[in-house]
Design an enzyme around this catalytic site. Structure first.
Site, PDB file in Angstrom:
ATOM      1  N   SER A 188      16.601  10.809 -50.344  1.00 38.51           N
ATOM      2  CA  SER A 188      17.160  11.717 -51.349  1.00 38.51           C
ATOM      3  C   SER A 188      18.023  12.771 -50.659  1.00 38.51           C
ATOM      4  O   SER A 188      17.843  13.074 -49.476  1.00 38.51           O
ATOM      5  CB  SER A 188      16.036  12.409 -52.130  1.00 38.51           C
ATOM      6  N   ASP A 201       9.092  10.609 -41.316  1.00 37.02           N
ATOM      7  CA  ASP A 201       9.547  10.758 -42.705  1.00 37.02           C
ATOM      8  C   ASP A 201      10.752   9.867 -42.995  1.00 37.02           C
ATOM      9  O   ASP A 201      10.918   9.369 -44.105  1.00 37.02           O
ATOM     10  CB  ASP A 201       9.817  12.224 -43.058  1.00 37.02           C
ATOM     11  N   GLY A 202      11.589   9.646 -41.968  1.00 31.35           N
ATOM     12  CA  GLY A 202      12.710   8.731 -42.148  1.00 31.35           C
ATOM     13  C   GLY A 202      12.243   7.304 -42.374  1.00 31.35           C
ATOM     14  O   GLY A 202      12.816   6.565 -43.196  1.00 31.35           O
ATOM     15  N   ARG A 217      12.889   4.979 -45.838  1.00 26.43           N
ATOM     16  CA  ARG A 217      13.459   3.629 -45.876  1.00 26.43           C
ATOM     17  C   ARG A 217      12.449   2.616 -46.416  1.00 26.43           C
ATOM     18  O   ARG A 217      12.812   1.714 -47.179  1.00 26.43           O
ATOM     19  CB  ARG A 217      13.922   3.225 -44.467  1.00 26.43           C
ATOM     20  N   ASP A 267      15.233  18.066 -44.285  1.00 27.89           N
ATOM     21  CA  ASP A 267      15.033  17.555 -42.934  1.00 27.89           C
ATOM     22  C   ASP A 267      15.928  18.279 -41.938  1.00 27.89           C
ATOM     23  O   ASP A 267      15.479  18.735 -40.885  1.00 27.89           O
ATOM     24  CB  ASP A 267      15.332  16.054 -42.929  1.00 27.89           C
ATOM     25  N   ASP A 298      14.828  20.948 -38.977  1.00 29.18           N
ATOM     26  CA  ASP A 298      15.185  20.663 -37.582  1.00 29.18           C
ATOM     27  C   ASP A 298      15.932  21.835 -36.952  1.00 29.18           C
ATOM     28  O   ASP A 298      15.618  22.281 -35.848  1.00 29.18           O
ATOM     29  CB  ASP A 298      16.063  19.411 -37.496  1.00 29.18           C
ATOM     30  N   ASP A 346       9.478  14.056 -37.817  1.00 31.12           N
ATOM     31  CA  ASP A 346      10.862  13.947 -38.262  1.00 31.12           C
ATOM     32  C   ASP A 346      11.292  12.486 -38.316  1.00 31.12           C
ATOM     33  O   ASP A 346      12.066  12.084 -39.194  1.00 31.12           O
ATOM     34  CB  ASP A 346      11.770  14.734 -37.312  1.00 31.12           C
TER      35      ASP A 346
END
Length: 223
Positions: free
Chosen positions: A67, A56-57, A61, A74, A78, A53
């Site tokens: 998006s 992917d952030g 960036r 996401d 979660d 999690d």
């Protein structure tokens, strides 16, 4: 307004962060499929999915691939993952209602926050610049603090699942058992309790703040 081409839309689905999101879903499916037969494997897979999690952030960036679809994917991943784990815990412990209440708070708080952000015209539910609450600003404004709270919650739930007996048992009795383990486990357990408590307080504040935004919207719209 020009409509986006099918090719451009398809490319969003293939963004690296979104592909990682699909991978997280697969991992969670496998994790919950073996949760009763192999608890250690479940814990490893579930936590690995949680770590992704954050990964992917970073990719979003790094490659400028943030998006709206990715943000929704996401959050849904979660919330569903945590909800499934809390549902499992509600079957392992008595009173199970505690975990169902936490599940309800988690979903309600984030849904209110998402919808209030939409009403306010914000691009992200993490945009809390205009709130007056210091804890909410700290939670969303200081990434390491938010990471600590989120990790604490998930690790605490994993610990409780690993220590759960085959039969439904008392939550307090298992907490006493965990506190009799090695100093490292005790330290991790207490630290996660602190982070968990802060996150629940943040969820309550977030829900109330977001609800106020929804209540204030109708009078503004009628003017």
């Amino acid at each position: 307004m020009p409509q986006p081409s099918a090719e451009k839309m398809s490319s969003v689905y293939l963004y690296i962060p979104n592909i990682i999101g699909y991978f997280r879903i697969i991992i969670n499916f496998i994790a919950f499929a073996v949760c009763y037969s192999n608890k250690p494997l479940f814990a490893i897979l579930y936590f690995f999915s949680f770590v992704l999690d954050g990964v992917d952030g970073w990719f979003a960036r790094k490659f400028n691939q943030a998006s709206t679809f990715g943000a929704v994917l996401d959050m849904v991943t979660d919330r569903v993952s945590t909800a499934c784990l809390l549902a499992l815990l509600s079957q392992c412990y008595r009173p199970g209602l505690v975990f169902l209440m936490l599940l309800g708070l988690d979903i309600t708080s984030h849904w209110f926050q998402m919808y209030s952000s939409f009403l306010s015209g914000k691009t992200s539910h993490k945009d809390v610049k205009h709130t007056s609450n210091w804890l909410l600003k700290l939670y969303y404004g200081y990434r390491p603090f938010m990471a600590f709270c989120c990790v604490s919650c998930e690790v605490l739930y994993i610990i409780l699942f690993l220590f759960a007996d085959e039969k439904s048992t008392s939550l307090l009795s298992i907490c006493r058992v965990v506190l009799k383990q090695s100093p490292l486990i005790v330290l991790v357990f207490i630290s996660t309790l602190v982070g968990w408590a802060v996150k629940q307080a943040t969820n309550v504040i977030q829900m109330k703040t977001a609800a106020d935004t929804c209540v204030e919207f109708d009078p503004k719209r009628s003017k």
